[in-house]
Enzyme design. Structure first.
Site, PDB file in Angstrom:
ATOM      1  N   ARG A 264      28.535  30.370  14.662  1.00 39.93           N
ATOM      2  CA  ARG A 264      27.432  30.510  13.696  1.00 39.93           C
ATOM      3  C   ARG A 264      26.749  29.173  13.388  1.00 39.93           C
ATOM      4  O   ARG A 264      26.350  28.914  12.250  1.00 39.93           O
ATOM      5  CB  ARG A 264      27.924  31.131  12.380  1.00 39.93           C
ATOM      6  CG  ARG A 264      28.448  32.543  12.497  1.00 39.93           C
ATOM      7  CD  ARG A 264      27.321  33.508  12.857  1.00 39.93           C
ATOM      8  NE  ARG A 264      27.710  34.887  12.621  1.00 39.93           N
ATOM      9  CZ  ARG A 264      28.388  35.640  13.503  1.00 39.93           C
ATOM     10  NH1 ARG A 264      28.709  35.146  14.690  1.00 39.93           N
ATOM     11  NH2 ARG A 264      28.704  36.886  13.209  1.00 39.93           N
TER      12      ARG A 264
ATOM     13  N   SER B 174      27.152  40.020   7.042  1.00 37.61           N
ATOM     14  CA  SER B 174      28.275  39.236   6.515  1.00 37.61           C
ATOM     15  C   SER B 174      27.714  38.144   5.616  1.00 37.61           C
ATOM     16  O   SER B 174      26.861  37.374   6.044  1.00 37.61           O
ATOM     17  CB  SER B 174      29.035  38.527   7.646  1.00 37.61           C
ATOM     18  OG  SER B 174      29.583  39.439   8.532  1.00 37.61           O
TER      19      SER B 174
ATOM     20  N   GLU C 109      27.505  32.478   5.026  1.00 39.28           N
ATOM     21  CA  GLU C 109      26.904  32.542   6.360  1.00 39.28           C
ATOM     22  C   GLU C 109      25.396  32.716   6.174  1.00 39.28           C
ATOM     23  O   GLU C 109      24.601  32.253   6.966  1.00 39.28           O
ATOM     24  CB  GLU C 109      27.495  33.739   7.107  1.00 39.28           C
ATOM     25  CG  GLU C 109      27.164  33.727   8.575  1.00 39.28           C
ATOM     26  CD  GLU C 109      26.654  35.051   9.078  1.00 39.28           C
ATOM     27  OE1 GLU C 109      26.726  35.281  10.261  1.00 39.28           O
ATOM     28  OE2 GLU C 109      26.147  35.848   8.268  1.00 39.28           O
TER      29      GLU C 109
HETATM   30  N1  EPU Z   1      38.730  44.169   7.375  1.00 45.84           N
HETATM   31  C1  EPU Z   1      39.359  44.527   6.205  1.00 45.84           C
HETATM   32  N2  EPU Z   1      38.587  44.942   5.156  1.00 45.84           N
HETATM   33  C2  EPU Z   1      37.228  45.009   5.237  1.00 45.84           C
HETATM   34  C3  EPU Z   1      36.599  44.666   6.436  1.00 45.84           C
HETATM   35  C4  EPU Z   1      37.380  44.242   7.498  1.00 45.84           C
HETATM   36  O1  EPU Z   1      40.582  44.477   6.102  1.00 45.84           O
HETATM   37  O2  EPU Z   1      36.607  45.363   4.239  1.00 45.84           O
HETATM   38  C5  EPU Z   1      39.550  43.698   8.500  1.00 45.84           C
HETATM   39  C6  EPU Z   1      39.305  44.553   9.742  1.00 45.84           C
HETATM   40  O3  EPU Z   1      40.203  45.626   9.804  1.00 45.84           O
HETATM   41  C7  EPU Z   1      39.478  43.597  10.865  1.00 45.84           C
HETATM   42  C8  EPU Z   1      39.066  42.263  10.278  1.00 45.84           C
HETATM   43  O4  EPU Z   1      39.101  42.393   8.867  1.00 45.84           O
HETATM   44  O5  EPU Z   1      40.809  43.513  11.257  1.00 45.84           O
HETATM   45  C9  EPU Z   1      37.699  41.806  10.762  1.00 45.84           C
HETATM   46  O6  EPU Z   1      36.718  42.768  10.405  1.00 45.84           O
HETATM   47  P1  EPU Z   1      35.471  43.124  11.359  1.00 45.84           P
HETATM   48  O7  EPU Z   1      35.966  43.539  12.700  1.00 45.84           O
HETATM   49  O8  EPU Z   1      34.634  44.100  10.611  1.00 45.84           O
HETATM   50  O9  EPU Z   1      34.717  41.771  11.582  1.00 45.84           O
HETATM   51  P2  EPU Z   1      34.369  40.511  10.643  1.00 45.84           P
HETATM   52  O10 EPU Z   1      35.204  39.378  11.118  1.00 45.84           O
HETATM   53  O11 EPU Z   1      34.441  40.836   9.204  1.00 45.84           O
HETATM   54  C10 EPU Z   1      32.522  39.577  12.242  1.00 45.84           C
HETATM   55  C11 EPU Z   1      31.100  39.102  12.109  1.00 45.84           C
HETATM   56  C12 EPU Z   1      30.143  40.280  12.042  1.00 45.84           C
HETATM   57  C13 EPU Z   1      30.325  41.111  13.303  1.00 45.84           C
HETATM   58  C14 EPU Z   1      31.777  41.581  13.367  1.00 45.84           C
HETATM   59  C15 EPU Z   1      32.081  42.375  14.619  1.00 45.84           C
HETATM   60  C16 EPU Z   1      31.215  36.995  10.904  1.00 45.84           C
HETATM   61  C17 EPU Z   1      30.971  36.301   9.610  1.00 45.84           C
HETATM   62  N3  EPU Z   1      30.970  38.296  10.889  1.00 45.84           N
HETATM   63  O12 EPU Z   1      32.848  40.266  11.033  1.00 45.84           O
HETATM   64  O13 EPU Z   1      28.830  39.775  12.029  1.00 45.84           O
HETATM   65  O14 EPU Z   1      29.466  42.238  13.308  1.00 45.84           O
HETATM   66  O15 EPU Z   1      32.646  40.430  13.370  1.00 45.84           O
HETATM   67  O16 EPU Z   1      32.170  41.553  15.706  1.00 45.84           O
HETATM   68  O17 EPU Z   1      31.597  36.349  11.878  1.00 45.84           O
HETATM   69  C18 EPU Z   1      27.069  39.067  10.583  1.00 45.84           C
HETATM   70  O18 EPU Z   1      27.209  37.951  11.068  1.00 45.84           O
HETATM   71  O19 EPU Z   1      26.200  39.308   9.700  1.00 45.84           O
HETATM   72  C19 EPU Z   1      27.937  40.151  11.021  1.00 45.84           C
HETATM   73  C20 EPU Z   1      27.884  41.376  10.508  1.00 45.84           C
END
Ligand code: EPU
Length: 339
Positions: free
Chosen positions: A164, A237, A334
């Site tokens: 990012r 995010s 972010e």
């Molecule tokens: N999780 C929870 N609770 C929640 C949400 C998620 O426990 O409320 C757990 C999930 O089960 C998972 C982990 O946290 O094991 C990660 O969650 P997720 O796969 O939804 O991805 P993220 O790390 O929260 C990142 C990016 C997103 C992107 C997703 C999918 C960042 C800041 N965010 O989110 O990007 O869509 O991965 O690849 O890196 C964005 O940048 O605006 C964005 C949405």
């Protein structure tokens, strides 16, 4: 080109929050962009480049300079053996590009399906999702160097991409992205190792998905996890995930054995902040006045209607404090603040 005065920016952001820009214009070609930049220089006012406003939080007081909305259009394809170079103007819609390249059978952008925003914004914060980052497909970023008044073609290396981040994010007033050249493949390899994707294809009993199926899967997953922008405002995010030392990660997993951690190498571990916010701080689906966090994703702050940026910032601060209290980790936004 018309330069408007006191233009509300709210409708130009996906958060649907924010006061007016002192000046505002829409640029559709290089000459208009130069005119807008010269206006900013002559009037000694800052400029801000606006795409689809999908990763910004505009202050309730608005922006005291000129907001320049990029609407330059155009896509050209150059095929060379198994690779395809696609040069895309910054005002093109990101997901329309992904859809088009997938339909043509070109591999590379599929995991970045259904991300709101423009092509010009994609290198700025090196957009990423489902195990893919746009930096891996970018060959060159064509820019206007505002400081030196010249057009430059910046190679991938020069852009210093990381999670990012890029030179564009570090130095936002220096370059304006005009277009981006991506390198795609006619015979690519699909990556569906990300947990959500793997589970999706196991559930659907699809052993070897094709390009279109990967795109369709990601659209379905994103629709479930992220809010529909027609229902409520959001900028995706709100915070970045964190990278900590292996020692710190060990300390945390001893304290919280269920914590999800992704080792990057022997020394560094990536921790999903959404998991901490949800499971340790109880921040999923909370409501506070006109703001809240999404019911399916604790990392996503939403505007429940008529929210102010002050309300978002107050909730964000509570989230920062909550994570710090439980883990000693200082999380960072972010989303970019426009003030
Ligand atoms: N999780 C929870 N609770 C929640 C949400 C998620 O426990 O409320 C757990 C999930 O089960 C998972 C982990 O946290 O094991 C990660 O969650 P997720 O796969 O939804 O991805 P993220 O790390 O929260 C990142 C990016 C997103 C992107 C997703 C999918 C960042 C800041 N965010 O989110 O990007 O869509 O991965 O690849 O890196 C964005 O940048 O605006 C964005 C949405």
């Amino acid at each position: 080109m018309i330069i408007e005065k006191k233009k509300s920016l709210k409708e130009y952001t996906t958060f649907k929050i924010g006061g007016p820009a002192r000046f505002f214009c829409i640029v559709t070609n290089k000459d208009e962009l130069i005119e807008a930049i010269n206006f900013s220089k002559k009037s000694k006012l800052p400029f801000f480049i606006l795409g689809k406003g999908s990763n910004i939080l505009v202050s309730d007081d608005g922006f005291p300079g000129i907001a320049i909305k990029m609407e330059m259009k155009g896509i050209t394809y150059m095929e060379d053996g198994n690779t395809v170079k696609v040069t895309v103007a910054s005002g093109e819609d990101w997901d329309t590009l992904v859809k088009e390249t997938v339909e043509k059978g070109f591999y590379g952008l599929e995991n970045l399906s259904y991300i709101p925003g423009t092509v010009g914004a994609s290198p700025v914060q090196n957009i990423g999702a489902y195990g893919s980052e746009v930096k891996d497909m970018i060959e060159t970023v064509h820019v206007l160097d505002v400081l030196k008044d010249e057009y430059l073609d910046l190679s991938n290396e020069v852009c210093k991409f990381s999670y990012r981040n890029s030179i564009f994010k570090k130095d936002p007033r220096r370059y304006v992205v005009l277009s981006v050249t991506f390198i795609l493949n006619k015979k690519g390899k699909l990556n569906y190792e990300y947990k959500d994707l793997k589970e999706y294809f196991t559930y659907k009993k699809i052993k070897e998905p094709n390009l279109e199926q990967v795109r369709d899967a990601i659209i379905e997953i994103r629709k479930k996890k992220l809010p529909d922008l027609r229902d409520c405002g959001s900028a995706g995010s709100f915070f970045k995930n964190v990278i900590v030392s292996a020692t710190k990660a060990k300390e945390l997993t001893t304290k919280y054995p269920e914590m999800i951690v992704h080792p990057l190498n022997d020394k560094k571990v990536k921790i999903p902040v959404a998991w901490i916010l949800d499971n340790l701080c109880g921040f999923r689906g909370v409501k506070k006045g006109n703001v809240g966090t999404y019911k399916n994703q604790a990392l996503v702050i939403i505007n429940l209607g008529n929210a102010t940026s002050a309300e978002v910032i107050a909730l964000a601060q509570k989230m920062v404090d909550g994570v710090y209290e439980k883990t000693g980790i200082e999380i960072e936004p972010e989303v970019e603040y426009v003030i």
